[in-house]
Scaffold this motif. Structure first.
Motif: not given
Ligand code: FES
Length: 215
Positions: A2-4, A107, A109-110, A114, A123, A125-128
């Motif tokens: 996961l990216t943050s 926002t 997302a996925e 948030w 933005a 973190p993406t949930l990968a």
């Protein structure tokens, strides 16, 4: 992984999209304090401080009508930008600009809503490739959940624990929302296993919380 991203602030995962249908409001919390998280009839999510500027009633006890959030007490209503739109006791009055709630960027997302804490540089973190499975309430603080998991959550509340990934969001002192994430391609058995693991984490965290309170 996961990216943050984000350096001057971060995003708090306050709710799953599916938990906030159009025309509803729920309480949530960010480091700045309690918020009213609401979605207008047209589907737009907004967040404001959970305090009516009139006499301080919690706006999360209010109701959504059209594109506005109304206070349950005297019915003052507020737009997504926080400005007061209407004061029912004075129907002919255009409310002064100074009457407004504090609002926070939101926002979506996925499948997760948030709210910004500070000024995130990027933005959420993406949930990968993971998707929200369910949310559960834990009667314990994030610290108790971390202790139960033997892991540390990121600033955004992301934590990998015992084979599951969760997003943690503090609701109030002693109460945390745990959003369980699973791989988008997970089959029924993996989904059931993740839900069970999350239940186990909840029980353990509540034990930690109780022991902490007894000390
Ligand atoms: S306290 Fe909210 S309208 Fe009066």
């Amino acid at each position: 992984m996961l990216t943050s991203p984000g350096t001057t602030g971060f995003w708090v995962p306050v709710a799953l999209s599916s938990d906030l249908p159009a025309g509803t409001v729920v309480p949530a919390r960010i480091p700045a304090g309690p918020i009213a998280l609401w979605r207008s009839q047209s589907g737009r999510p907004s967040a404001s401080a959970d305090r009516c500027p009139h006499r301080g009633m919690s706006l999360s006890h209010g109701f959504v009508r059209g594109e506005a959030l109304s206070c349950i007490y005297h019915g003052w209503s507020y737009g997504p930008a926080g400005n007061c739109l209407r004061i029912p006791a004075h129907p002919g009055l255009t409310p002064p600009e100074a009457i407004r709630t504090v609002t926070y960027p939101v926002t979506e997302a996925e499948g997760v809503l948030w709210v910004a804490a500070g000024e995130p540089a990027a933005a959420p973190p993406t949930l990968a490739g993971r998707v929200p499975l369910r949310s559960l309430t834990v009667f314990g603080d994030i610290a108790a959940i971390e202790a139960a998991a033997g892991a540390k959550a990121s600033a955004e509340g992301l934590m990998e624990a015992g084979g599951i990934t969760v997003l943690l969001s503090s609701v109030r002192d002693g109460e945390t929302l745990v959003h369980v994430l699973v791989d988008a391609n997970a089959g029924p058995a993996d989904r059931i296993a993740a839900a069970r693991a999350a239940e186990g984490l909840r029980r353990k965290a509540e034990d930690f919380q109780k022991k902490g309170a007894e000390r």
